[in-house]
Design a protein around this motif. Structure first.
Motif, PDB file in Angstrom:
ATOM      1  N   LEU A   1       0.622  31.529   3.095  1.00 59.94           N
ATOM      2  CA  LEU A   1      -0.226  32.349   3.966  1.00 59.94           C
ATOM      3  C   LEU A   1       0.310  32.388   5.397  1.00 59.94           C
ATOM      4  CD1 LEU A   1      -3.724  31.156   2.687  1.00 59.94           C
ATOM      5  CD2 LEU A   1      -2.696  33.407   2.312  1.00 59.94           C
ATOM      6  N   GLU A   2       0.733  31.233   5.905  1.00 62.32           N
ATOM      7  CA  GLU A   2       1.238  31.160   7.280  1.00 62.32           C
ATOM      8  C   GLU A   2       2.502  31.999   7.444  1.00 62.32           C
ATOM      9  OE1 GLU A   2       2.645  27.821  10.605  1.00 62.32           O
ATOM     10  OE2 GLU A   2       1.944  27.173   8.628  1.00 62.32           O
ATOM     11  N   LYS A   3       3.423  31.861   6.491  1.00 63.47           N
ATOM     12  CA  LYS A   3       4.702  32.566   6.580  1.00 63.47           C
ATOM     13  C   LYS A   3       4.529  34.074   6.419  1.00 63.47           C
ATOM     14  CE  LYS A   3       9.186  33.005   4.254  1.00 63.47           C
ATOM     15  NZ  LYS A   3      10.020  32.532   3.120  1.00 63.47           N
ATOM     16  N   ASN A   4       3.841  34.489   5.365  1.00 65.38           N
ATOM     17  CA  ASN A   4       3.735  35.914   5.060  1.00 65.38           C
ATOM     18  C   ASN A   4       2.732  36.644   5.943  1.00 65.38           C
ATOM     19  OD1 ASN A   4       5.430  36.499   2.419  1.00 65.38           O
ATOM     20  ND2 ASN A   4       4.470  34.482   2.149  1.00 65.38           N
ATOM     21  N   GLY A   5       1.790  35.901   6.497  1.00 67.93           N
ATOM     22  CA  GLY A   5       0.827  36.521   7.399  1.00 67.93           C
ATOM     23  C   GLY A   5       1.246  36.423   8.849  1.00 67.93           C
ATOM     24  N   LYS A   6       2.356  35.694   9.086  1.00 68.64           N
ATOM     25  CA  LYS A   6       2.810  35.457  10.465  1.00 68.64           C
ATOM     26  C   LYS A   6       1.658  34.928  11.328  1.00 68.64           C
ATOM     27  CE  LYS A   6       6.625  38.826  10.465  1.00 68.64           C
ATOM     28  NZ  LYS A   6       6.598  39.087   9.014  1.00 68.64           N
ATOM     29  N   VAL A   7       0.954  33.947  10.776  1.00 64.67           N
ATOM     30  CA  VAL A   7      -0.200  33.365  11.461  1.00 64.67           C
ATOM     31  C   VAL A   7       0.268  32.210  12.339  1.00 64.67           C
ATOM     32  CG1 VAL A   7      -2.499  32.357  11.178  1.00 64.67           C
ATOM     33  CG2 VAL A   7      -1.622  33.958   9.453  1.00 64.67           C
ATOM     34  N   ASP A   8      -0.200  32.170  13.566  1.00 59.39           N
ATOM     35  CA  ASP A   8       0.134  31.078  14.479  1.00 59.39           C
ATOM     36  C   ASP A   8      -0.334  29.752  13.884  1.00 59.39           C
ATOM     37  OD1 ASP A   8       0.850  30.316  17.451  1.00 59.39           O
ATOM     38  OD2 ASP A   8      -1.029  29.292  16.977  1.00 59.39           O
ATOM     39  N   PRO A   9       0.504  28.695  13.942  1.00 61.42           N
ATOM     40  CA  PRO A   9       0.121  27.402  13.361  1.00 61.42           C
ATOM     41  C   PRO A   9      -1.215  26.880  13.869  1.00 61.42           C
ATOM     42  CG  PRO A   9       2.439  27.388  13.941  1.00 61.42           C
ATOM     43  CD  PRO A   9       1.873  28.672  14.480  1.00 61.42           C
ATOM     44  N   GLN A  10      -1.490  27.048  15.140  1.00 57.55           N
ATOM     45  CA  GLN A  10      -2.763  26.589  15.708  1.00 57.55           C
ATOM     46  C   GLN A  10      -3.931  27.297  15.029  1.00 57.55           C
ATOM     47  OE1 GLN A  10      -2.693  24.310  18.245  1.00 57.55           O
ATOM     48  NE2 GLN A  10      -4.830  24.260  18.931  1.00 57.55           N
ATOM     49  N   GLU A  11      -3.787  28.595  14.786  1.00 55.14           N
ATOM     50  CA  GLU A  11      -4.864  29.348  14.145  1.00 55.14           C
ATOM     51  C   GLU A  11      -5.045  28.922  12.689  1.00 55.14           C
ATOM     52  OE1 GLU A  11      -6.522  33.900  13.417  1.00 55.14           O
ATOM     53  OE2 GLU A  11      -4.490  33.622  14.198  1.00 55.14           O
ATOM     54  N   MET A  12      -3.957  28.566  12.021  1.00 49.68           N
ATOM     55  CA  MET A  12      -4.067  28.107  10.635  1.00 49.68           C
ATOM     56  C   MET A  12      -5.044  26.935  10.540  1.00 49.68           C
ATOM     57  SD  MET A  12      -2.217  29.910   8.463  1.00 49.68           S
ATOM     58  CE  MET A  12      -2.134  28.804   7.039  1.00 49.68           C
ATOM     59  N   TYR A  13      -5.011  26.030  11.523  1.00 45.70           N
ATOM     60  CA  TYR A  13      -5.869  24.851  11.510  1.00 45.70           C
ATOM     61  C   TYR A  13      -7.288  25.155  11.987  1.00 45.70           C
ATOM     62  CZ  TYR A  13      -1.892  21.888  10.402  1.00 45.70           C
ATOM     63  OH  TYR A  13      -0.824  21.302   9.763  1.00 45.70           O
ATOM     64  N   GLN A  14      -7.532  26.404  12.384  1.00 42.50           N
ATOM     65  CA  GLN A  14      -8.877  26.805  12.776  1.00 42.50           C
ATOM     66  C   GLN A  14      -9.525  27.693  11.711  1.00 42.50           C
ATOM     67  OE1 GLN A  14      -9.189  28.994  16.498  1.00 42.50           O
ATOM     68  NE2 GLN A  14     -11.180  28.066  16.917  1.00 42.50           N
ATOM     69  N   VAL A  15      -8.710  28.269  10.848  1.00 43.65           N
ATOM     70  CA  VAL A  15      -9.233  29.142   9.788  1.00 43.65           C
ATOM     71  C   VAL A  15      -9.329  28.391   8.461  1.00 43.65           C
ATOM     72  CG1 VAL A  15      -8.811  31.237   8.439  1.00 43.65           C
ATOM     73  CG2 VAL A  15      -8.304  31.208  10.895  1.00 43.65           C
ATOM     74  N   PHE A  16      -8.297  27.608   8.141  1.00 46.89           N
ATOM     75  CA  PHE A  16      -8.209  26.943   6.842  1.00 46.89           C
ATOM     76  C   PHE A  16      -8.342  25.428   6.977  1.00 46.89           C
ATOM     77  CE2 PHE A  16      -5.461  30.780   6.567  1.00 46.89           C
ATOM     78  CZ  PHE A  16      -6.188  31.487   5.606  1.00 46.89           C
ATOM     79  N   ASN A  17      -8.616  24.769   5.841  1.00 48.57           N
ATOM     80  CA  ASN A  17      -8.699  23.296   5.880  1.00 48.57           C
ATOM     81  C   ASN A  17      -7.313  22.646   5.842  1.00 48.57           C
ATOM     82  OD1 ASN A  17      -7.924  22.634   3.010  1.00 48.57           O
ATOM     83  ND2 ASN A  17      -9.819  23.732   2.529  1.00 48.57           N
ATOM     84  N   MET A  18      -6.293  23.406   5.482  1.00 45.52           N
ATOM     85  CA  MET A  18      -4.892  22.952   5.478  1.00 45.52           C
ATOM     86  C   MET A  18      -4.646  21.731   4.583  1.00 45.52           C
ATOM     87  SD  MET A  18      -3.437  25.253   7.168  1.00 45.52           S
ATOM     88  CE  MET A  18      -1.777  24.643   7.434  1.00 45.52           C
TER      89      MET A  18
ATOM     90  N   LYS B   1      -0.912  42.668   2.578  1.00 46.63           N
ATOM     91  CA  LYS B   1       0.438  42.537   3.141  1.00 46.63           C
ATOM     92  C   LYS B   1       1.483  42.227   2.071  1.00 46.63           C
ATOM     93  CE  LYS B   1      -0.841  41.266   7.849  1.00 46.63           C
ATOM     94  NZ  LYS B   1      -0.690  40.282   8.958  1.00 46.63           N
ATOM     95  N   MET B   2       1.177  41.296   1.166  1.00 49.45           N
ATOM     96  CA  MET B   2       2.152  40.906   0.145  1.00 49.45           C
ATOM     97  C   MET B   2       2.054  41.769  -1.109  1.00 49.45           C
ATOM     98  SD  MET B   2       1.908  36.734   0.502  1.00 49.45           S
ATOM     99  CE  MET B   2       3.268  36.450  -0.666  1.00 49.45           C
ATOM    100  N   ARG B   3       0.980  42.553  -1.209  1.00 52.97           N
ATOM    101  CA  ARG B   3       0.754  43.467  -2.342  1.00 52.97           C
ATOM    102  C   ARG B   3       0.718  42.740  -3.698  1.00 52.97           C
ATOM    103  NH1 ARG B   3       0.884  48.618  -0.603  1.00 52.97           N
ATOM    104  NH2 ARG B   3       1.934  49.060   1.375  1.00 52.97           N
ATOM    105  N   LEU B   4       0.183  41.529  -3.696  1.00 53.20           N
ATOM    106  CA  LEU B   4       0.031  40.784  -4.942  1.00 53.20           C
ATOM    107  C   LEU B   4      -1.272  41.176  -5.626  1.00 53.20           C
ATOM    108  CD1 LEU B   4       1.089  37.216  -3.703  1.00 53.20           C
ATOM    109  CD2 LEU B   4       2.494  38.869  -4.947  1.00 53.20           C
ATOM    110  N   LYS B   5      -1.369  40.861  -6.906  1.00 58.84           N
ATOM    111  CA  LYS B   5      -2.601  41.055  -7.659  1.00 58.84           C
ATOM    112  C   LYS B   5      -3.147  39.673  -8.029  1.00 58.84           C
ATOM    113  CE  LYS B   5      -0.875  45.355  -9.740  1.00 58.84           C
ATOM    114  NZ  LYS B   5      -1.554  46.211  -8.750  1.00 58.84           N
TER     115      LYS B   5
END
Length: 343
Positions: free
Chosen positions: A287-304, A207-211
């Motif tokens: 990751l949350e901003k650029n992936g448009k990830v729901d805050p609740q999901e962020m706390y289920q995927v990552f350790n935050m 999505k961000m096209r970074l290397k």
């Protein structure tokens, strides 16, 4: 006399160089021996590792075992051609998994699966295993390196590790004594550790096209440096807390706070987490901003930013918080064994 055309062995021609494997294994003996103490018996390279069961000072020793991998964090290591950190990740992740039960590590075994054995990569992995094992007070007593042509793409491999530890049965930390009103403490992580990399790579690289050599937005670190931060080993720090003071521990791995904390909760308790009680590291906000990830999901995927959670009584909270350099991130309430996030 052999003809020139038949000098190369048939198995090596098929892609499995047994002689190279044997040569590399002989070359890493010193790295392995550096992790050994008087309880390790036998020679290196046997069919099984030998460890003398001498549990001085433990009344009723209970062995604790765990096995795990590093996941798609390996793809970052492949991209950077840097492999010593993922070896350390594997040891530390496994050590944390048994530390939540109050166990200290005894010995570790590794598995490396690859298409073709690359000497430089193999040595880096073993350096990582050895360094982390020494820091953990854990003996590296065996391993398996499997060359499997056709199973992996060029330059790729897979890792798995098994750890065995010990705890006195009377000191097992199992969460049974957790009660409403207890305090939840969070120990800082060192980035993503070893979880959430499939989503992180999707966001950063697609999505961000970074290397891997690009800078993380707003940071001096490159994406590769950020993603290869070594998973923390919390066991030495946790071992300093007096027995019985910690009621429950949760290693925040895949599933984040939402799925891992319930593993230590009684069925009549909820963990109420105040997400504003600590500041999540920049990488998670990116990751949350650029992936448009729901805050609740962020706390289920990552350790935050919280790699280990400890539950203690209110009267012990300040002392334990100081000893662990932890943050107060929530409290235990009446409930049904789930996590409630407060934003």
């Amino acid at each position: 006399m052999k003809s020139k055309g038949r000098n190369k062995k048939a198995y090596a021609s098929a892609g499995v160089d047994v002689d190279l494997g044997n040569k590399l294994k002989r070359g890493i003996h010193s790295l392995v021996r550096q992790t050994h103490g008087p309880l390790v018996l036998g020679k290196i390279g046997g069919f099984g590792g030998l460890f003398r069961a001498n549990f001085h000072g433990i009344r009723e020793p209970v062995l604790v075992a765990s096995i795990d991998g590093v996941g798609t964090k390996l793809r970052v290591a492949f991209a950077l051609n840097k492999h010593d950190t993922v070896g350390a990740d594997l040891v530390n992740h496994c050590a944390d998994d048994i530390a939540v039960l109050g166990a200290r590590p005894l010995f570790f075994l590794d598995y490396i699966g690859c298409g073709k054995l690359e000497p430089r990569v193999f040595r880096q992995l073993l350096r990582g295993f050895s360094r982390a094992s020494r820091s953990a007070g854990c003996a590296l007593i065996g391993g398996e390196t499997a060359q499997m042509p056709g199973m992996y793409r060029k330059g790729e491999y897979d890792l798995a590790g098994c750890i065995i530890g010990v705890v006195d049965r009377g000191n097992i930390i199992d969460g049974r004594k957790i009660r409403p009103g207890d305090v939840i403490l969070g120990l800082e992580s060192n980035g993503l550790h070893t979880n959430g990399y499939s989503l992180a790579r999707e966001i950063l690289f697609r999505k961000m096209r970074l290397k891997v050599t690009s800078r993380v937005p707003g940071s001096a670190k490159t994406v590769g440096q950020e993603l290869l931060r070594v998973h923390k080993n919390y066991q030495p720090l946790l071992a300093k807390i007096p027995s019985g003071m910690i009621k429950g521990l949760a290693h925040i791995t895949g599933g984040g706070l939402i799925d891992n904390l319930p593993r230590t909760l009684p069925s009549n308790c909820d963990a109420v987490i105040e997400t504003k009680s600590w500041r999540a590291p920049r990488i998670f906000r990116v990751l949350e901003k650029n992936g448009k990830v729901d805050p609740q999901e962020m706390y289920q995927v990552f350790n935050m930013g919280i790699g280990m959670v400890a539950v203690v009584s209110e009267v012990d909270a300040q002392r334990v918080m100081s000893m662990l350099k932890a943050k107060r991130i929530g409290q235990i309430a009446r409930g049904n064994g789930r996590v409630r996030l407060k934003f």
